[in-house]
Write a protein that holds these residues in place. Structure first.
Motif, PDB file in Angstrom:
ATOM      1  N   ARG A 251       0.828  -1.214   0.000  1.00 14.76           N
ATOM      2  CA  ARG A 251       0.000   0.000   0.000  1.00 14.76           C
ATOM      3  C   ARG A 251       0.861   1.263   0.000  1.00 14.76           C
ATOM      4  N   GLU A 296      -2.404   6.320  -4.649  1.00 12.55           N
ATOM      5  CA  GLU A 296      -3.316   5.866  -3.594  1.00 12.55           C
ATOM      6  C   GLU A 296      -2.902   6.378  -2.224  1.00 12.55           C
ATOM      7  N   ARG A 297      -1.600   6.645  -2.024  1.00  9.69           N
ATOM      8  CA  ARG A 297      -1.173   7.228  -0.747  1.00  9.69           C
ATOM      9  C   ARG A 297      -1.815   8.599  -0.557  1.00  9.69           C
ATOM     10  N   ARG A 300      -5.352   8.512   0.495  1.00 11.72           N
ATOM     11  CA  ARG A 300      -5.557   8.193   1.910  1.00 11.72           C
ATOM     12  C   ARG A 300      -5.092   9.319   2.820  1.00 11.72           C
ATOM     13  N   GLU A 302      -1.887  10.502   2.958  1.00 17.84           N
ATOM     14  CA  GLU A 302      -0.559  10.178   3.476  1.00 17.84           C
ATOM     15  C   GLU A 302       0.510  10.773   2.573  1.00 17.84           C
ATOM     16  N   ARG A 342       0.901  11.797   7.818  1.00 22.77           N
ATOM     17  CA  ARG A 342      -0.424  12.229   7.405  1.00 22.77           C
ATOM     18  C   ARG A 342      -0.422  13.718   7.052  1.00 22.77           C
TER      19      ARG A 342
END
Length: 375
Positions: A251, A296-297, A300, A302, A342
């Motif tokens: 991920r 995709e990070r 999310r 991140e 984050r």
């Protein structure tokens, strides 16, 4: 009853299993690519009545379970007993050697006497001379036999253990698993150790489990339950913790980067090889892990170390110092894995003030009650 000689192959327990249903010995069969996977099978009355086999099961999990039971018995007290047994065996060998030496001296004396008797005989009396020559040859044959026996004892050293070796063996008792799994320990050595402790193992299958009764040398018994292997599982299976690590790393990064992280962390494949992109891809497919998808990070919320540095307009080393100081919350799955930061943490007043202070080389406190004094 005899357990037979040691068999070739990777299986640790051939000749020790007995079927709980028909009382017959189990056979070991090898299959898979290169015959690297073992399986124990009871043929039952198959050879005589052409009926189906009684039981069969994979050998990977059962070999590990029995080996662990053996290691549990071979704790320091067990090693003390083994050392005592070795010393007793060494004393017996010394006594046997001394007996052979005495017998050899007697045989040489009798051979020399037979020689003197032969030399003293009248050559004209052929019957007497022939009999004395026969006796002399018999004595010489006895001498040669005892000399060969003594030479064989010299080749096999007496099993006495010195003080240094004894201390080293007792130290190994603190971590027998490490010693057992050492690359220098051959499969044959492990088989011999197991057979020194175990007389026989009664086995039966019950659903997805194996019911075992281990008959130890000396008369003790141990009941044990072992789960059967799942279909497709073999001794080359990758460790579960590595699979979990790949599940999380997938991920964060692509397969090539995952392989580099695993290698830096000292992880290896089921066969003990280094990780490559294809190895990671194969593991993901087996475990149903999706490949990393670019972006995709960010979805999310991140950021990577570099992305965090660009957001705060500082260097990556500054971000690392802020993480170590506890100013910027971040997580790292393992050594070499990327830091997970984050976006919301990058927007806090404390982090932004700290980043600005580090840019101007004036560290500030994150305490909201403490203000900067401008002079």
């Amino acid at each position: 009853m005899s357990r037979g000689s040691l068999r070739r192959g990777e299986a640790l327990l051939p000749g020790l299993f007995r079927c709980a249903r028909c009382g017959r010995k189990l056979y070991v069969a090898y299959g898979g690519k290169g015959g690297a996977t073992q399986r124990y099978v009871c043929r039952g009355a198959f050879d005589t009545m052409a009926v189906a086999s009684c039981i069969s099961f994979g050998g990977m999990r059962i070999d590990r379970a029995i080996a662990q039971e053996v290691l549990n018995r071979l704790q320091p007290l067990g090693i003390e007993a083994a050392l005592a047994a070795l010393e007793t065996q060494g004393q017996e060998q010394s006594q046997k050697r001394r007996q052979v030496e005495i017998a050899l001296e007697q045989a040489r004396f009798e051979a020399a006497r037979a020689h003197r008797q032969y030399d003293a005989a009248d050559p004209e009396n052929r019957l007497v001379a022939g009999e004395l020559e026969r006796r002399w040859n018999e004595r010489l044959a006895s001498v040669r036999m005892l000399e060969d026996q003594l030479a064989q004892m010299s080749v096999r050293p007496v099993g006495l253990v010195g003080a240094e070796d004894r201390e080293r063996l007792l130290t190994l008792g603190a971590d027998l698993t490490l010693a057992w799994n050492s690359p220098g320990v051959s499969v044959e050595t492990r088989k011999k150790i197991i057979r020194l402790l175990i007389h026989e193992i009664i086995v039966d299958t019950a659903g997805d489990k194996l019911d075992l009764i281990i008959h130890w040398q000396g008369g003790d018994h141990t009941r044990l339950e072992v789960k059967k292997n799942k279909i497709g599982q073999n001794r080359w299976a990758t460790d579960a913790d590595v699979a979990d690590l790949v599940r999380v790393l997938a991920r964060q990064m692509a397969d090539q980067a995952i392989a580099a992280v695993l290698n830096r962390s000292g992880k290896s494949t089921g066969r003990g090889n280094s990780w490559t992109r294809s190895h990671v891809c194969s593991l993901r497919n087996k475990k149903g892990i999706a490949a990393y998808r670019e972006g995709e990070r960010n979805e999310r919320g991140e950021a990577t170390l570099l992305e965090a540095a660009e957001t705060l307009a500082v260097s990556t080393s500054t971000i690392l110092r802020m993480i170590r100081a506890g100013t910027l919350p971040a997580n790292q799955l393992c050594k070499g894995a990327p830091w997970i930061i984050r976006h919301s943490d990058l927007q806090t007043d404390c982090v932004r003030r700290e980043a600005m202070a580090r840019r101007t080389r004036r560290p500030v406190s994150c305490d909201p009650l403490q203000h900067t004094l401008d002079l």
